[in-house]
Motif scaffolding. Structure first.
Motif, PDB file in Angstrom:
ATOM      1  N   ILE A 113      -3.972  10.010   4.463  1.00  0.00           N
ATOM      2  CA  ILE A 113      -5.404   9.687   4.624  1.00  0.00           C
ATOM      3  C   ILE A 113      -6.033  10.711   5.566  1.00  0.00           C
ATOM      4  O   ILE A 113      -5.493  10.980   6.646  1.00  0.00           O
ATOM      5  CB  ILE A 113      -5.575   8.269   5.226  1.00  0.00           C
ATOM      6  N   GLY A 143      -7.092  -2.332  -6.439  1.00  0.00           N
ATOM      7  CA  GLY A 143      -7.327  -2.869  -5.089  1.00  0.00           C
ATOM      8  C   GLY A 143      -8.798  -3.103  -4.809  1.00  0.00           C
ATOM      9  O   GLY A 143      -9.667  -2.638  -5.536  1.00  0.00           O
ATOM     10  N   THR A 144      -9.072  -3.851  -3.733  1.00  0.00           N
ATOM     11  CA  THR A 144     -10.457  -4.223  -3.399  1.00  0.00           C
ATOM     12  C   THR A 144     -10.910  -3.668  -2.063  1.00  0.00           C
ATOM     13  O   THR A 144     -12.071  -3.789  -1.689  1.00  0.00           O
ATOM     14  CB  THR A 144     -10.565  -5.759  -3.297  1.00  0.00           C
ATOM     15  N   GLY A 145      -9.989  -3.110  -1.277  1.00  0.00           N
ATOM     16  CA  GLY A 145     -10.364  -2.628   0.053  1.00  0.00           C
ATOM     17  C   GLY A 145     -10.431  -3.747   1.075  1.00  0.00           C
ATOM     18  O   GLY A 145     -11.094  -3.616   2.094  1.00  0.00           O
ATOM     19  N   GLN A 193     -12.528   1.767   0.754  1.00  0.00           N
ATOM     20  CA  GLN A 193     -11.352   2.533   0.351  1.00  0.00           C
ATOM     21  C   GLN A 193     -11.572   3.986   0.761  1.00  0.00           C
ATOM     22  O   GLN A 193     -12.713   4.424   0.915  1.00  0.00           O
ATOM     23  CB  GLN A 193     -11.161   2.424  -1.166  1.00  0.00           C
ATOM     24  N   ALA A 194     -10.458   4.722   0.952  1.00  0.00           N
ATOM     25  CA  ALA A 194     -10.575   6.094   1.461  1.00  0.00           C
ATOM     26  C   ALA A 194     -11.386   6.948   0.503  1.00  0.00           C
ATOM     27  O   ALA A 194     -12.138   7.820   0.897  1.00  0.00           O
ATOM     28  CB  ALA A 194      -9.186   6.677   1.671  1.00  0.00           C
ATOM     29  N   ASP A 221       5.458   6.259   4.937  1.00  0.00           N
ATOM     30  CA  ASP A 221       5.594   6.675   3.523  1.00  0.00           C
ATOM     31  C   ASP A 221       5.354   8.176   3.408  1.00  0.00           C
ATOM     32  O   ASP A 221       4.901   8.823   4.350  1.00  0.00           O
ATOM     33  CB  ASP A 221       4.645   5.878   2.620  1.00  0.00           C
ATOM     34  N   GLY A 258      -7.366  -5.640   1.983  1.00  0.00           N
ATOM     35  CA  GLY A 258      -6.039  -5.863   2.581  1.00  0.00           C
ATOM     36  C   GLY A 258      -5.949  -5.422   4.034  1.00  0.00           C
ATOM     37  O   GLY A 258      -5.522  -6.196   4.906  1.00  0.00           O
ATOM     38  N   LEU A 259      -6.364  -4.167   4.321  1.00  0.00           N
ATOM     39  CA  LEU A 259      -6.227  -3.654   5.687  1.00  0.00           C
ATOM     40  C   LEU A 259      -7.141  -4.404   6.649  1.00  0.00           C
ATOM     41  O   LEU A 259      -6.765  -4.684   7.785  1.00  0.00           O
ATOM     42  CB  LEU A 259      -6.550  -2.156   5.740  1.00  0.00           C
ATOM     43  N   THR A 285     -10.220   5.798  -5.592  1.00  0.00           N
ATOM     44  CA  THR A 285      -8.996   5.041  -5.330  1.00  0.00           C
ATOM     45  C   THR A 285      -8.869   3.819  -6.228  1.00  0.00           C
ATOM     46  O   THR A 285      -7.826   3.597  -6.834  1.00  0.00           O
ATOM     47  CB  THR A 285      -8.957   4.584  -3.850  1.00  0.00           C
ATOM     48  N   ASN A 318       0.839  -1.210   0.000  1.00  0.00           N
ATOM     49  CA  ASN A 318       0.000   0.000   0.000  1.00  0.00           C
ATOM     50  C   ASN A 318       0.866   1.249   0.000  1.00  0.00           C
ATOM     51  O   ASN A 318       0.600   2.208  -0.735  1.00  0.00           O
ATOM     52  CB  ASN A 318      -0.893   0.028   1.244  1.00  0.00           C
ATOM     53  N   ILE A 344     -11.271   2.862   6.696  1.00  0.00           N
ATOM     54  CA  ILE A 344     -10.438   2.064   5.778  1.00  0.00           C
ATOM     55  C   ILE A 344     -10.096   0.685   6.348  1.00  0.00           C
ATOM     56  O   ILE A 344      -9.684  -0.201   5.620  1.00  0.00           O
ATOM     57  CB  ILE A 344      -9.125   2.794   5.390  1.00  0.00           C
ATOM     58  N   LYS A 349       2.278   1.769  -3.278  1.00  0.00           N
ATOM     59  CA  LYS A 349       1.209   2.081  -4.237  1.00  0.00           C
ATOM     60  C   LYS A 349       0.762   3.549  -4.142  1.00  0.00           C
ATOM     61  O   LYS A 349       0.525   4.202  -5.145  1.00  0.00           O
ATOM     62  CB  LYS A 349       0.023   1.149  -3.948  1.00  0.00           C
ATOM     63  N   PHE A 350       0.644   4.030  -2.883  1.00  0.00           N
ATOM     64  CA  PHE A 350       0.094   5.387  -2.696  1.00  0.00           C
ATOM     65  C   PHE A 350       1.169   6.475  -2.571  1.00  0.00           C
ATOM     66  O   PHE A 350       0.887   7.571  -2.135  1.00  0.00           O
ATOM     67  CB  PHE A 350      -0.830   5.409  -1.472  1.00  0.00           C
TER      68      PHE A 350
HETATM   69  P1  ADP Z   1      -6.791  -1.782  -1.252  1.00  0.00           P
HETATM   70  O1  ADP Z   1      -5.444  -1.248  -1.131  1.00  0.00           O
HETATM   71  O2  ADP Z   1      -6.882  -3.116  -1.921  1.00  0.00           O
HETATM   72  O3  ADP Z   1      -7.805  -0.800  -1.790  1.00  0.00           O
HETATM   73  P2  ADP Z   1      -6.629  -1.860   1.617  1.00  0.00           P
HETATM   74  O4  ADP Z   1      -7.572  -2.412   2.638  1.00  0.00           O
HETATM   75  O5  ADP Z   1      -5.249  -2.341   1.668  1.00  0.00           O
HETATM   76  O6  ADP Z   1      -7.322  -2.104   0.224  1.00  0.00           O
HETATM   77  O7  ADP Z   1      -6.667  -0.299   1.791  1.00  0.00           O
HETATM   78  C1  ADP Z   1      -7.886   0.365   1.943  1.00  0.00           C
HETATM   79  C2  ADP Z   1      -7.777   1.812   1.542  1.00  0.00           C
HETATM   80  O8  ADP Z   1      -6.971   2.504   2.523  1.00  0.00           O
HETATM   81  C3  ADP Z   1      -7.038   2.049   0.259  1.00  0.00           C
HETATM   82  O9  ADP Z   1      -7.926   1.906  -0.835  1.00  0.00           O
HETATM   83  C4  ADP Z   1      -6.575   3.484   0.426  1.00  0.00           C
HETATM   84  O10 ADP Z   1      -7.652   4.382   0.144  1.00  0.00           O
HETATM   85  C5  ADP Z   1      -6.249   3.567   1.924  1.00  0.00           C
HETATM   86  N1  ADP Z   1      -4.803   3.351   2.181  1.00  0.00           N
HETATM   87  C6  ADP Z   1      -4.173   2.209   2.617  1.00  0.00           C
HETATM   88  N2  ADP Z   1      -2.863   2.411   2.792  1.00  0.00           N
HETATM   89  C7  ADP Z   1      -2.615   3.688   2.433  1.00  0.00           C
HETATM   90  C8  ADP Z   1      -1.409   4.506   2.374  1.00  0.00           C
HETATM   91  N3  ADP Z   1      -0.222   4.024   2.759  1.00  0.00           N
HETATM   92  N4  ADP Z   1      -1.552   5.774   1.978  1.00  0.00           N
HETATM   93  C9  ADP Z   1      -2.772   6.287   1.630  1.00  0.00           C
HETATM   94  N5  ADP Z   1      -3.929   5.578   1.647  1.00  0.00           N
HETATM   95  C10 ADP Z   1      -3.844   4.292   2.044  1.00  0.00           C
END
Ligand code: ADP
Length: 663
Positions: free
Chosen positions: A580, A605-607, A594-595, A575, A609-610, A599, A543, A588, A546-547
């Protein structure tokens, strides 16, 4: 439950018998128009002036010109249906009752209790007006009816009382005197009266409040019609408790108009049966017999409307046919409850007991109505309370049962969903692995340049799909509580090195820096699940990369504390990416969130992972936390406790601060 029911039954029978014995005890006090109470202990016992009162039909005798009368009528008893000198007395008419009461010479203060008569009277004692209710008259024009029970002190110092009681009725289906006239100690009579009024108000209050409670349950609950009908039934019936029989309401508001209170009295009786019938139909719809229900319902509806639209002379006449209808309704309800009981419906046992109690109460009330017994008021009180309590139990039981059913269905739905997800993900994963494996093989077979480009896209998309499927599988496993953790030796810094090495490619492509920061001291080998740790850190690092469009991503490990056996390690992923906002920081961590709605379009992404990482850590006793500001990057971190391995000695990673920069 059966034991309890039997004991209630025995108490009721005991009270009933006790009271009925009292009611029939001894000879009538009044004989040939004279009640000789000279030797009675009036201080201790309340004496009913029952017996042969002199009676003159069709005449309101002037109390100052009393002449001897040789016709007698037995009191308490309605005059209608009686014969006097061969003449049949009609309910509508007027007459005068007379009685001479001989009292002890040196008596203390005494009082007389006058119940409500049908339907107006004036009482004269020794030629002087004493009290009255309404205006008795010889024609309907001069007559007014009124009902109010009275307890009044008798004239002092008189040892002979000549009672002249003028009674007239032109507006009710019954005429004359139905309840006992009592003589006794004032305090005793007054106390008894107060006790009855208090009991009636208490019962009416309970019913009304109970009715209101169920009504609000209907409004704010599932709009269950059974609850609505029961609440209306309770509230309507609460009026009957204070507005009939002893007329407790009339003693508080003595000037209530007779026309209105009588209409209300009959309306509440008729409509309460209709409401109860409706309630039973809604309660056990599968156990009713529709044609009978419809027929009874229609009868009850017609009867209920009658007191609102017809004169009292008419609607008070239908009471006897109505009682028949009521018994039929009760028998039908008994049949429905029995059927519900045998079909094992929710709360049917309570329903059956309650109808037994109701039948008992109705039986007693009707024995009283037909003058066979005078039941103890406590019996009726207990009966009512029991009946309403049992009905409330049925509804509460039904409510709880419905909630439980809904909960079971929701749990079953969730289980089915998780099972479906995990089966489908599993089924998709197998062919997907073959696709990815074949793509790898084809890439190794020196494809043409254009073919390589297409195969690269195929490999990228296949891997992406595989990670999504893996995430779904993981999430459904966690939800179903099927996830288990390994407890094997692992070298945490080594794992972090591998993760960082794996991320090099993507970091390189983006032109940002990736930095691994490890503690200065060497770390021991710890016990844990390396696969799950890798999964969480990879997700956070993935993540972060990616961001982040420019700047750097840092994976940091710190020792947060240790003792002889355990070590606490803190993991940070910093990072310098998009960050956010505060509002989004809570959501999230929820699944499929997703935020920003943009996104997934911008970053994929699917939302999930976290949500998975958070759950995995929670199940191991750690909490995933976040520090971030929009536009200023983010730090995801957690601290986990690990047991140190007994067998292995920690490899020395670097005595100085370990650095690993990737351009
Ligand atoms: P995904 O990445 O597959 O969308 P995650 O559950 O990993 O799903 O993340 C959920 C959301 O949290 C992301 O879509 C993003 O909006 C936000 N997010 C996660 N990590 C970060 C990061 N390091 N910086 C900014 N936003 C983040």
């Amino acid at each position: 439950m059966i034991k309890f029911n039997v004991s209630v039954f025995l108490i009721v029978i005991a009270c009933l018998l006790g009271e009925s014995a009292l009611a029939t005890e001894g000879d009538p006090i009044v004989k040939s128009g004279v009640a000789d109470l000279r030797n009675a202990n009036l201080k201790l016992t309340t004496t009913p002036l029952n017996g042969e009162w002199a009676f003159t039909w069709n005449k309101l005798i002037d109390p100052s010109a009393v002449t001897p009368v040789n016709n007698y009528i037995h009191l308490p008893q309605l005059w209608n249906g009686n014969q006097l000198n061969g003449q049949l007395l009609t309910p509508q008419g007027f007459g005068t009752y007379q009685c001479i009461v001989l009292l002890p010479v040196n008596r203390g203060p005494l009082a007389i209790r006058l119940p409500d008569f049908y339907s107006s009277y004036s009482l004269y004692i020794n030629g002087i007006y004493f009290t009255g209710n309404g205006t008795p008259a010889t024609t309907p024009a001069g007559y007014t009816p009124h009902w109010l029970s009275k307890t009044l002190v008798l004239p002092a110092n008189a040892d002979t009382l000549q009672l002249v009681l003028q009674v007239a009725n032109f507006s009710h289906a019954k005429g004359g005197i139905k309840k006992e006239i009592l003589i006794g100690d004032y305090d005793q009579l007054q106390f008894q009266r107060d006790k009855w009024i208090a009991t009636d108000f208490l019962l009416a209050g309970c019913l009304f409040m109970g009715g209101l409670f169920f009504f609000s349950l209907f409004l704010f609950g599932k709009n269950d019609k059974a609850t609505l009908y029961f609440s209306l039934f309770s509230m309507v019936y609460s009026y009957r408790i204070v507005g009939s029989n002893f007329y407790a309401l009339h003693s508080v508001f003595p000037n209530l108009p007779w026309e209105i209170t009588t209409r209300l009295e009959y309306f509440t009786l008729f409509s309460s049966i209709l409401l109860f019938l409706k309630y039973v139909c809604e309660l056990y719809p599968k156990d009713i017999y529709k044609p009978i229900t419809r027929l009874l319902g229609t009868f009850c509806l017609v009867v209920s409307i009658t007191p609102l639209v017809t004169p009292p002379l008419f609607f008070t006449r239908i009471i006897n046919p109505f009682l028949l209808l009521m018994f039929f309704c009760i028998a039908y309800v008994l049949f429905v409850f029995l059927k519900a009981y045998f079909c094992k419906r929710a709360g049917a046992t309570f329903a059956l007991i309650s109808i037994a109690v109701l039948m008992m109460v109705m039986f007693i009330i009707n024995l009283e109505y037909f003058g066979i017994i005078i039941p103890a008021r406590e019996v009726v009180f207990i009966g009512y309370v029991l009946f309403f309590f049992l009905q409330s139990l049925i509804l509460s039981f039904r409510f709880a049962h419905t909630l439980q059913l809904a909960k079971d269905q929701a749990v079953e739905g969730l289980r089915a969903k998780s099972e479906f997800l995990s089966t489908m993900s599993h089924e998709i994963r197998t062919p997907l692995n073959s696709v990815i494996g074949m793509t790898h093989l084809m890439l190794k077979n020196n494809p043409r340049k254009d073919q390589r480009e297409q195969l690269d896209v195929l490999l990228f998309s296949g891997s992406n799909l595989l990670s999504i499927v893996n995430n779904i599988l993981d999430y459904s496993k966690i939800e179903a509580g099927k996830i288990t953790f390994e407890h094997i030796e692992m070298d945490v810094p080594h794992i972090l090195h591998n993760i960082v090495s794996g991320a090099k490619n993507s970091v390189f492509e983006k032109g940002i820096k990736l930095h691994l920061s490890l503690p200065e001291q060497s770390l021991p080998i710890v016990m844990g699940d390396p696969t799950r740790l890798t999964q969480v850190i990879s997700n956070l690092l993935g993540n972060a990369v990616k961001f982040t469009q420019e700047g750097k991503v840092t994976l940091e490990l710190k020792v947060a504390g240790h003792d002889k056996e355990n070590i606490k390690l803190s993991f940070f992923v910093h990072d310098t990416g998009i960050g956010i906002s505060k509002e989004k920081q809570e959501v999230i961590f929820e699944q499929f969130t997703q935020a920003d709605s943009t996104t997934s379009r911008g970053y994929g992404g699917t939302g999930l992972g976290l949500a998975i990482s958070k759950k995995i850590l929670e199940l191991q006793g750690a909490r995933l936390q976040l520090n971030s500001e929009e536009g200023k990057g983010a730090t995801f971190y957690f601290t986990q406790n690990f047991q140190m391995s007994n067998n292995s000695i920690a490899p020395l990673i670097n005595k100085d601060k370990q650095q690993n920069d990737t351009a």
